[in-house]
Design an enzyme around this catalytic site. Structure first.
Site, PDB file in Angstrom:
ATOM      1  N   LYS A   1      -0.463 -14.220 -17.321  1.00  0.00           N
ATOM      2  CA  LYS A   1      -0.618 -16.023 -15.744  1.00  0.00           C
ATOM      3  C   LYS A   1      -0.539 -16.721 -17.370  1.00  0.00           C
ATOM      4  O   LYS A   1      -1.696 -16.485 -18.204  1.00  0.00           O
ATOM      5  CB  LYS A   1      -2.148 -15.930 -15.224  1.00  0.00           C
ATOM      6  CG  LYS A   1      -2.272 -15.039 -14.413  1.00  0.00           C
ATOM      7  CD  LYS A   1      -3.850 -15.517 -14.058  1.00  0.00           C
ATOM      8  CE  LYS A   1      -4.035 -14.057 -12.905  1.00  0.00           C
ATOM      9  NZ  LYS A   1      -5.072 -14.360 -12.021  1.00  0.00           N
TER      10      LYS A   1
ATOM     11  N   GLU B   1     -11.490  -9.392  -7.058  1.00  0.00           N
ATOM     12  CA  GLU B   1     -11.147  -8.150  -6.338  1.00  0.00           C
ATOM     13  C   GLU B   1     -12.402  -7.169  -5.866  1.00  0.00           C
ATOM     14  O   GLU B   1     -13.490  -6.745  -6.716  1.00  0.00           O
ATOM     15  CB  GLU B   1     -10.644  -7.146  -6.960  1.00  0.00           C
ATOM     16  CG  GLU B   1      -9.262  -6.163  -5.924  1.00  0.00           C
ATOM     17  CD  GLU B   1      -8.509  -6.849  -5.769  1.00  0.00           C
ATOM     18  OE1 GLU B   1      -7.518  -6.467  -5.532  1.00  0.00           O
ATOM     19  OE2 GLU B   1      -7.857  -8.232  -5.764  1.00  0.00           O
TER      20      GLU B   1
ATOM     21  N   CYS C   1      31.282  13.884   7.551  1.00  0.00           N
ATOM     22  CA  CYS C   1      31.613  15.035   8.771  1.00  0.00           C
ATOM     23  C   CYS C   1      32.395  13.560   9.447  1.00  0.00           C
ATOM     24  O   CYS C   1      32.602  13.017   9.823  1.00  0.00           O
ATOM     25  CB  CYS C   1      30.544  15.815   9.604  1.00  0.00           C
ATOM     26  SG  CYS C   1      31.219  16.778  11.050  1.00  0.00           S
TER      27      CYS C   1
ATOM     28  N   LEU D   1       1.428 -12.385  -5.786  1.00  0.00           N
ATOM     29  CA  LEU D   1       1.883 -11.701  -7.141  1.00  0.00           C
ATOM     30  C   LEU D   1       3.335 -11.033  -6.988  1.00  0.00           C
ATOM     31  O   LEU D   1       3.729 -10.092  -6.701  1.00  0.00           O
ATOM     32  CB  LEU D   1       1.210 -11.792  -8.087  1.00  0.00           C
ATOM     33  CG  LEU D   1       0.230 -11.998  -8.645  1.00  0.00           C
ATOM     34  CD1 LEU D   1      -0.504 -11.381  -9.745  1.00  0.00           C
ATOM     35  CD2 LEU D   1       0.355 -13.528  -9.074  1.00  0.00           C
TER      36      LEU D   1
ATOM     37  N   LYS E   1       3.682  -3.448 -13.593  1.00  0.00           N
ATOM     38  CA  LYS E   1       3.355  -2.870 -12.467  1.00  0.00           C
ATOM     39  C   LYS E   1       3.233  -1.422 -13.812  1.00  0.00           C
ATOM     40  O   LYS E   1       4.458  -1.343 -14.164  1.00  0.00           O
ATOM     41  CB  LYS E   1       4.279  -1.690 -11.285  1.00  0.00           C
ATOM     42  CG  LYS E   1       3.750  -3.575 -10.226  1.00  0.00           C
ATOM     43  CD  LYS E   1       3.017  -3.796  -9.531  1.00  0.00           C
ATOM     44  CE  LYS E   1       2.080  -2.664  -9.020  1.00  0.00           C
ATOM     45  NZ  LYS E   1       2.736  -3.277  -7.577  1.00  0.00           N
TER      46      LYS E   1
ATOM     47  N   LYS F   1      -4.603  -5.128 -13.139  1.00  0.00           N
ATOM     48  CA  LYS F   1      -4.466  -5.322 -11.919  1.00  0.00           C
ATOM     49  C   LYS F   1      -5.303  -4.707 -11.205  1.00  0.00           C
ATOM     50  O   LYS F   1      -5.249  -2.854 -11.512  1.00  0.00           O
ATOM     51  CB  LYS F   1      -3.092  -5.535 -11.490  1.00  0.00           C
ATOM     52  CG  LYS F   1      -2.766  -5.827 -10.116  1.00  0.00           C
ATOM     53  CD  LYS F   1      -0.849  -5.678  -9.650  1.00  0.00           C
ATOM     54  CE  LYS F   1      -1.243  -7.033  -8.263  1.00  0.00           C
ATOM     55  NZ  LYS F   1      -1.974  -4.983  -7.039  1.00  0.00           N
TER      56      LYS F   1
ATOM     57  N   TYR G   1       6.717   1.195  -1.872  1.00  0.00           N
ATOM     58  CA  TYR G   1       6.349   0.146  -1.140  1.00  0.00           C
ATOM     59  C   TYR G   1       6.643  -1.266  -2.147  1.00  0.00           C
ATOM     60  O   TYR G   1       8.089  -2.185  -1.603  1.00  0.00           O
ATOM     61  CB  TYR G   1       5.236  -0.215  -0.702  1.00  0.00           C
ATOM     62  CG  TYR G   1       4.795  -1.753  -0.362  1.00  0.00           C
ATOM     63  CD1 TYR G   1       4.719  -1.624   1.133  1.00  0.00           C
ATOM     64  CD2 TYR G   1       4.462  -2.208  -1.248  1.00  0.00           C
ATOM     65  CE1 TYR G   1       4.863  -3.542   1.261  1.00  0.00           C
ATOM     66  CE2 TYR G   1       4.035  -3.574  -0.946  1.00  0.00           C
ATOM     67  CZ  TYR G   1       4.313  -4.233   0.532  1.00  0.00           C
ATOM     68  OH  TYR G   1       4.655  -5.505   0.932  1.00  0.00           O
TER      69      TYR G   1
ATOM     70  N   CYS H   1      31.159  20.306   6.746  1.00  0.00           N
ATOM     71  CA  CYS H   1      29.997  20.428   7.401  1.00  0.00           C
ATOM     72  C   CYS H   1      29.550  21.275   8.127  1.00  0.00           C
ATOM     73  O   CYS H   1      29.830  22.602   8.786  1.00  0.00           O
ATOM     74  CB  CYS H   1      30.154  19.280   8.374  1.00  0.00           C
ATOM     75  SG  CYS H   1      28.690  19.027  10.080  1.00  0.00           S
TER      76      CYS H   1
END
Length: 719
Positions: A301, A185, A448, A93, A325, A128, A45, A430
């Site tokens: 932050k 959270e 192809c 964020l 992350k 996080k 994602y 191909c």
């Protein structure tokens, strides 16, 4: 997601990819935020969002109104919980994926604020939490509501369930501000998750997939007793509306939360340098396996609240915070083989067949190998990939779940003394039709040349032809297209677009009746024929898009249709367009070529693709057969006249039950209306389905006409 680098995208390719990314990210937002059923990993994602942001940064003029960079999450999907409009939006964020990204973030803070000495700005760093974002409102010290983030503006009222979480106080101590929104959270501890699954297994019930989805599902139970039994927990780390701020720093406010009785994360610390932040990131990463809750990164932050105020917000995220992350998960396995897949445009894509391995909780058997350069370990310009190590069958490879929907091989582990297989020879023929496969200069992909005579391309091109944004023929899905393509009976087979429109006539003269074949029936066959006949007249841009000309996606098809207005004019231009001779700077190409380049957004790459398509005799034969059955409508005449919604601006909101959002938009445009994503004074009509929230409220406030979905179908005469 395309593997073409952003720098090499044309403006048209970029616009088309931004359109695809907007749809894909919205789809995954809804699954994650509204339905708690994610289909892809967080890394996959994030890669989609990074790709979207990179293209927007390179092509700022192409940023869409529905861009993922302008929204947060997904609107609440369940009509069982009342909508709650957040007093202050709950924004997401921006993400950092490397040390350099973090240094860039800190540098951007200093540049924005200006004239501040190095290391004078303090930042907080905290884990996080991988849970469900929540806003809890207190008035005069009493808990009055709890709401999910939803789309960032409107969430779901889950107050009754929030009250069952023991770690969330029902009252605040004396002296707390009159209005307080505590944000944080909701999560499920790993130990509680294991206990719950053991209990479910003992009772013979289906177990849960992961703590995050379990927590989200538990919080959305209609029976609060079920929520209470799930032992949900909470970490406080932010706030929304506050009638008075007790302190002036981020860390100080989190300490206030602790004094009020909220759990706060003990790993939160404050630093005055980037090196301190990165060292804490690595320390938390080392501690991650021992924590009793899931985390997927570290949040930084700006600590001083006055500096946060000065920094302010972008459209969907604060400038004063970023989420660093953790890297995607990897595993070591054996490459057992390499298959070549042929796509709709003839692209030959290598796919790795792997010894099954679990990566991030998912069993992986296939992985992308991108292209032949990636396998060789040498890029187009001779630059080394993986330090020049090629990939061979039998190698030990590192597989990573990141970026793409399918995993990718990121490296080869060479074992001393182990004999390797032969270097992989990428096919120049191909595998589907035996036609020559060529690689154009400057491209990483080999294609192809078989076109519609290639079975792999033919099936995909017909699927594309009947797809929603092309001819949109209901009843011809993927399975049906494959059935008709593989049918040996001449009365049933569909090998080219024109065959679709001659199917009914061929059936009339055949003993093999479609309605007698398993999977079909008299009713479904009639509906199919009606759907086909309904497309014998088609909007010009849909016709052009349906042809599957390389580089002519939805955006370019509309541009060409608006420029030429009729198919006859477009075809004449395509046949007369002659590009300039290679190496001859004085040759500007034919007049038709220059006219095509003058179309806004159409460059030489698209023009060459159009010229090449019409220059192929086989394609012209296919087109002639199709045009004997289908009439592309002139662009200026394609809008319905006399429709009650012609010229009006329509907004669709809530859950549509009889059509998708794309279908609703197409229907409105077919009747001459314009669609908008938000309600304003310029809105003429709102079509509201179940779960309609803030847009419905605003329409009512402005006195705009509101109807339901059934009334919409009656209004436009398609009931």
């Amino acid at each position: 997601m395309s593997d073409i680098s952003v720098e090499k995208l044309t403006e048209l390719e970029a616009a088309a990819e931004l359109e695809r990314l907007a749809r894909a990210i919205a789809h995954h937002d809804e699954l994650y935020h509204a339905k708690d059923r994610p289909e892809i990993s967080d890394a996959a994602y994030d890669a989609l969002k990074r790709r979207n942001e990179a293209i927007e940064a390179h092509f700022p003029a192409l940023v869409r109104d529905d861009s993922p960079s302008r929204r947060v999450g997904a609107a609440p999907a369940l009509a069982t919980f009342a909508p709650v409009v957040h007093a202050r939006p709950m924004l997401s964020l921006d993400n950092a994926f490397s040390d350099e990204d973090v240094r860039d973030f800190v540098g951007s803070v200093y540049r924005f604020l200006g004239q501040l000495p190095d290391d004078s700005i303090a930042f907080t760093a905290e884990p996080k939490i991988d849970g469900l974002s929540m806003s809890i409102r207190y008035e005069n010290g009493i808990l009055v509501s709890g709401a999910t983030r939803g789309d960032g503006t409107t969430g779901e009222n889950v107050t009754a369930n929030i009250r069952t979480i023991a770690e969330i106080p029902n009252r605040l101590p004396a002296g707390a501000p009159a209005v307080v929104e505590v944000r944080g959270e909701v999560y499920m501890a790993k130990s509680d998750f294991l206990t719950l699954n053991a209990q479910m297994e003992a009772e013979g019930k289906q177990t849960y997939v992961n703590p995050r989805n379990t927590a989200a599902g538990s919080l959305r139970q209609l029976d609060a007793k079920v929520t209470a039994s799930r032992k949900l927990r909470f970490f406080a780390y932010a706030w929304g509306e506050m009638s008075d701020m007790p302190v002036d720093t981020q860390l100080g406010m989190v300490e206030v939360f602790r004094q009020w009785g909220f759990p706060v994360n003990p790993l939160m610390k404050r630093f005055n340098s980037v090196d301190g932040l990165l060292a804490h990131y690595r320390a938390i990463g080392m501690e991650r396996p021992t924590l009793d809750y899931d985390i997927d990164g570290v949040v930084y932050k700006v600590d001083r609240l006055d500096l946060q105020t000065r920094l302010g917000f972008r459209s969907r995220s604060p400038r004063w915070a970023i989420a660093h992350k953790f890297p995607a998960e990897q595993a070591l396995t054996i490459l057992r083989g390499i298959d070549i897949q042929v796509g709709r445009t003839g692209a030959l894509t290598p796919v790795a067949r792997l010894e099954p391995i679990t990566v991030g909780g998912v069993v992986v058997t296939n992985a992308t190998l991108h292209n032949e350069d990636y396998i060789k370990g040498i890029g187009q310009k001779g630059e080394p990939i993986r330090e020049g190590r090629d990939i061979r069958i039998g190698d030990s490879v590192i597989v990573q779940r990141a970026g793409d929907v399918i995993p990718q091989i990121v490296d080869v582990v060479l074992e001393e003394g182990k004999k390797r297989g032969e270097p992989y020879q990428f096919p120049h023929v191909c595998p589907a039709c035996g036609s020559h496969a060529v690689r154009e200069e400057g491209e990483a992909v080999r294609r192809c040349t078989g076109g519609l005579i290639c079975p792999a391309q033919a099936v995909e091109r017909i699927r594309h032809f009947v797809s929603r944004n092309a001819f949109d023929i209901e009843g011809l899905g993927e399975k049906q297209v494959e059935f008709f393509f593989n049918a040996e009976d001449p009365a049933l087979c569909i090998r080219s677009p024109a065959d679709i429109f001659t199917l009914k006539k061929r059936q009339e003269n055949s003993l093999t009746k479609l309605q007698n074949i398993e999977g079909f029936g008299a009713t479904s066959v009639k509906k199919l024929y009606d759907a086909i006949d309904a497309r014998r007249e088609i909007a010009l841009h849909r016709f052009l898009f349906g042809l599957g000309i390389r580089h002519v996606g939805e955006v370019n098809a509309k541009r060409l249709a608006r420029a030429y207005l009729s198919y006859a004019a477009f075809e004449k231009a395509a046949l007369e367009a002659v590009p300039p001779k290679e190496g001859d700077r004085t040759d500007k190409g034919s007049e038709a070529w220059q006219d095509m380049l003058a179309v806004e957004g159409i460059g030489s790459i698209v023009a060459e693709a159009v010229v090449d398509f019409y220059g192929e005799p086989h394609n012209r034969e296919v087109l002639a057969a199709l045009l004997a059955e289908v009439t592309p409508l002139d662009e200026e005449a394609r809008v319905a006249t006399g429709s009650p919604v012609e010229g009006k601006t329509v907004v669709f909101t809530g859950s549509l039950e009889r059509m998708s959002r794309d279908e609703a938009k197409a229907m409105a445009e077919r009747h001459g209306a314009k669609t908008a994503g938000s309600v304003s004074k310029k809105t003429d009509l709102v079509v509201a389905g179940p779960g309609a929230g803030s847009k419905l409220a605003k329409a009512t406030e402005l006195g705009i006409e509101v109807i339901n979905e059934d009334d919409w179908f009656k209004l436009v005469g398609e009931d």
